[in-house]
Scaffold this active site. Structure first.
Site, mmCIF file in Angstrom:
data_model
loop_
_atom_site.group_PDB
_atom_site.id
_atom_site.type_symbol
_atom_site.label_atom_id
_atom_site.label_comp_id
_atom_site.label_asym_id
_atom_site.label_seq_id
_atom_site.Cartn_x
_atom_site.Cartn_y
_atom_site.Cartn_z
ATOM 1 N N GLY A 18 -15.117 -3.896 3.936
ATOM 2 C CA GLY A 18 -14.990 -4.039 2.488
ATOM 3 C C GLY A 18 -14.492 -5.411 2.104
ATOM 4 C CG ASP A 69 -22.200 4.088 4.607
ATOM 5 O OD1 ASP A 69 -20.961 4.162 4.482
ATOM 6 O OD2 ASP A 69 -22.976 4.999 4.270
ATOM 7 C CB VAL A 70 -17.200 1.513 7.258
ATOM 8 C CG1 VAL A 70 -17.538 0.127 7.762
ATOM 9 C CG2 VAL A 70 -16.661 1.464 5.845
ATOM 10 C CE1 TYR A 167 -8.332 4.366 -4.283
ATOM 11 C CE2 TYR A 167 -6.071 4.889 -4.904
ATOM 12 C CZ TYR A 167 -7.013 3.999 -4.417
ATOM 13 O OH TYR A 167 -6.629 2.736 -4.039
#
Length: 268
Positions: A18, A69-70, A167
């Protein structure tokens, strides 16, 4: 040895997920300025390449861009193998990729879609698990390494203002993943720590953009600033210092811990 030498990263390789922009890019900048070669990983390969070129020109270090795409195990394995092939080793790994709640504030749990929960857990927690364990396989062989996760103050406390449900749950998972892997990997001299930023001016979501004209959003932002003792949002660059500390030998006796950089939020 001079204490300043403890922060040097000469002859080391760092991988940051990211990292095309925001906090991740500042982690990558700190690593390269301290002497490390860096792999910038992002789902946006084009943006990653732009950021890698910028750092390489500014610091003179070798900086590569990798698209991944981790939250996908195959992509995560490939990014580590590509780092080894192109940069020769892996000493430092930042699991930083993540997304924020797309529609803030969250007002009622009954309106919270299961699909959003699943996506936040996948991108913000599963990706950390995959990045940590894939990097650890390499670091175990060399008997040394530093893994740094990006958590959040909302992984350490409830969100009284914005109502970030998925989140907060994911970031709480990152905090405990950090504790657990810090203990489990300590015998291999692999340190696992996390950074828990407070409110940072990254503009990840529309509600987080400080120039958002919505009166309700402005009200909540003012509440956030009032609740923060330093009275402002952080800049992404203000995460560089703690990142360098945790990546370097300056933190050689630190593992399993989450470090809040939050303007005093958790203390107030």
């Amino acid at each position: 040895m001079s204490v300043l030498n403890l922060f040097k990263l000469d002859n080391r390789v760092a991988l940051v997920t990211g990292a095309a922009q925001g906090i991740g890019f500042q982690y990558a900048r700190a690593m390269s300025e301290a002497g490390a070669d860096v792999a910038i990983v992002d789902i946006n390969k084009e943006k990653a390449e732009q950021s890698a070129n910028e750092l390489a020109q500014e610091t003179g270090r070798k900086v590569i861009a990798l698209g991944a795409d981790v939250s996908n195990a195959e992509d995560t394995e490939k990014m580590v193998q590509d780092t080894l092939k192109k940069l020769g080793r892996l000493d430092i790994c930042f699991a930083n990729a993540g997304i924020s709640e797309p529609d803030l504030p969250v007002k009622d749990i009954e309106d919270y879609p299961n699909e959003l929960w699943d996506r936040l857990i996948k991108v913000n927690l599963r990706s950390h698990w995959l990045t940590n364990t894939t990097a650890a396989k390499v670091m175990k062989k060399q008997k040394k390494g530093s893994i740094i996760n990006t958590a959040s103050i909302y992984g350490l406390a409830a969100d009284p203002i914005w109502g970030c449900i998925g989140y907060s749950a994911a970031k709480g998972g990152v905090v405990n993943l950090t504790r657990t892997l810090g203990v489990m990997l300590a015998p291999y001299n692999i340190r696992v720590n996390a950074i828990a930023p407070g409110f940072v001016d990254t503009g990840m979501s529309e509600a987080e953009q400080l120039d958002n004209p919505d009166p309700e959003i402005q009200k909540l932002q003012n509440e956030t600033l009032f609740r923060t003792p330093l009275g402002r949002y952080a800049q992404p660059s203000e995460m560089q210092g703690i990142a360098l500390y945790l990546a370097s030998d300056a933190s050689s006796y630190a593992t399993g811990y989450t470090y809040a950089v939050d303007g005093g939020w958790l203390s107030a």
